[in-house]
Design an enzyme around this catalytic site. Sequence first.
Site, PDB file in Angstrom:
ATOM      1  N   HIS A   1     -16.664 -14.567  53.744  1.00  0.00           N
ATOM      2  CA  HIS A   1     -15.461 -13.760  53.938  1.00  0.00           C
ATOM      3  C   HIS A   1     -15.412 -12.622  52.920  1.00  0.00           C
ATOM      4  O   HIS A   1     -14.957 -11.515  53.231  1.00  0.00           O
ATOM      5  CB  HIS A   1     -14.205 -14.625  53.782  1.00  0.00           C
TER       6      HIS A   1
ATOM      7  N   HIS B   1     -18.637 -19.906  44.329  1.00  0.00           N
ATOM      8  CA  HIS B   1     -17.506 -20.570  43.671  1.00  0.00           C
ATOM      9  C   HIS B   1     -17.552 -22.090  43.846  1.00  0.00           C
ATOM     10  O   HIS B   1     -16.595 -22.770  43.502  1.00  0.00           O
ATOM     11  CB  HIS B   1     -16.189 -20.028  44.243  1.00  0.00           C
TER      12      HIS B   1
ATOM     13  N   SER C   1     -15.980 -18.979  52.474  1.00  0.00           N
ATOM     14  CA  SER C   1     -15.200 -17.985  51.730  1.00  0.00           C
ATOM     15  C   SER C   1     -16.090 -16.938  51.080  1.00  0.00           C
ATOM     16  O   SER C   1     -15.694 -15.777  50.931  1.00  0.00           O
ATOM     17  CB  SER C   1     -14.342 -18.672  50.663  1.00  0.00           C
TER      18      SER C   1
ATOM     19  N   CYS D   1     -15.150 -27.132  45.976  1.00  0.00           N
ATOM     20  CA  CYS D   1     -14.445 -26.347  47.001  1.00  0.00           C
ATOM     21  C   CYS D   1     -14.387 -27.089  48.328  1.00  0.00           C
ATOM     22  O   CYS D   1     -13.406 -27.723  48.647  1.00  0.00           O
ATOM     23  CB  CYS D   1     -15.062 -24.977  47.192  1.00  0.00           C
TER      24      CYS D   1
ATOM     25  N   CYS E   1     -20.333 -21.292  50.699  1.00  0.00           N
ATOM     26  CA  CYS E   1     -19.077 -21.584  51.390  1.00  0.00           C
ATOM     27  C   CYS E   1     -18.698 -20.417  52.305  1.00  0.00           C
ATOM     28  O   CYS E   1     -19.062 -19.270  52.049  1.00  0.00           O
ATOM     29  CB  CYS E   1     -17.981 -21.827  50.351  1.00  0.00           C
TER      30      CYS E   1
END
Length: 376
Positions: free
Chosen positions: A52, A69, A49, A176, A47
């Site tokens: 990030h 996640h 994220s 997610c 993902c």
Amino acid sequence: MATAGKVIKCKAAVAWAPNQPLCIEEIEVAPPKAQEIRVKIVASGICRSDDHAINGTLSNVKFPVILGHEGAGIVESVGEGVQHFKPGDKVIPLWLPQCGTCRACLNPNNNLCKQYGIGKPIGVQADGTSRFTCKGKAIYNFAYTSTFSEYTVVNEIAVAKIHSDAPLEKVCLIGCGFGTGYGSALNIAKVEKGSTCAVFGLGGIGLSVVIGCKEAGAAKIIGVDTNSDKFNKAKKLGATDCINPNDYQKPVHEVLTEMTDGGLDYCFECIGNTNVMTSALMSTDFGSGTLTVVGVAPPTAKLVFDPMLIVTGRSVKGGLFGGWKSRESIPKLVTESMASTFELDELITHKLPLEKINEGFDLLRKGKSIRTVLLL
């Protein structure tokens, strides 16, 4: 299982420091303590994220850390006091836990658990320690899940039991990206039948918003992205039109306003860019349009716009994980996916072994993938 109560040695992708490639290491995963569950991860999506976290956009991540996640797996063993899970159960770990008893969990309009959710310490279990070690050093947990590991340990309120026949390499996305985008259209914006929508950013989350808008019965769904290679996929999933802002001499909000006779009913920002958020807001109908902010902006970013944009009647919404209460909603979404209510296959463009995780991140950063699923 024979491994219950014992330390498990397995492979994991460890981020030793920010802005460095992940390293495949042999780690030790301790047995679950009270109210914890150890899960054998079968599949995990990469993902944005996670990226990030690597590049520092998520400032509260502690290194060294095992990221990931958006996973799915099978319960290997459970700790003392766990009543609703047993070895062999298929599960999806939850980066947004749901205790089910706090004020937020009991509020039907809130999906952010106060007991163990946003704002709580990240990187350790509830007792303040980690279950991961590598080369004699403790490794931090990420988002309560750490699915870039063959085995992980999660608190029982941070895991959802799913259908025993669920294809884990697909339904991991529900944890997610898909859940966030799909729910943003249905739960947060509450898109109405016959409405007009625009989705800014056609990555995995943006395309999931497109699926949600289509499910809600939107009459026009416009995909907006600077990468025109994504347009065929967006149209296959439900977009009626796609535009590239770089193809026009005028601002994109003017283009969209002209295309929709005065502005859209709903716009979704799925990038995390505050300038795009303002542009998306300006693209909505001046008297009744709604902007839903889905993308996560850097912690130092500020959203600044003329107050008159909302005084006339526009509204701005936001939410995490599409507004779903995770433990109770994910099992239902998995069952719906198995009944072909929505299609997950089109979101998965690549499948790779854990050892090629850095290749998966390269595909993401270059805009060549929608979702890469790691098969552990």
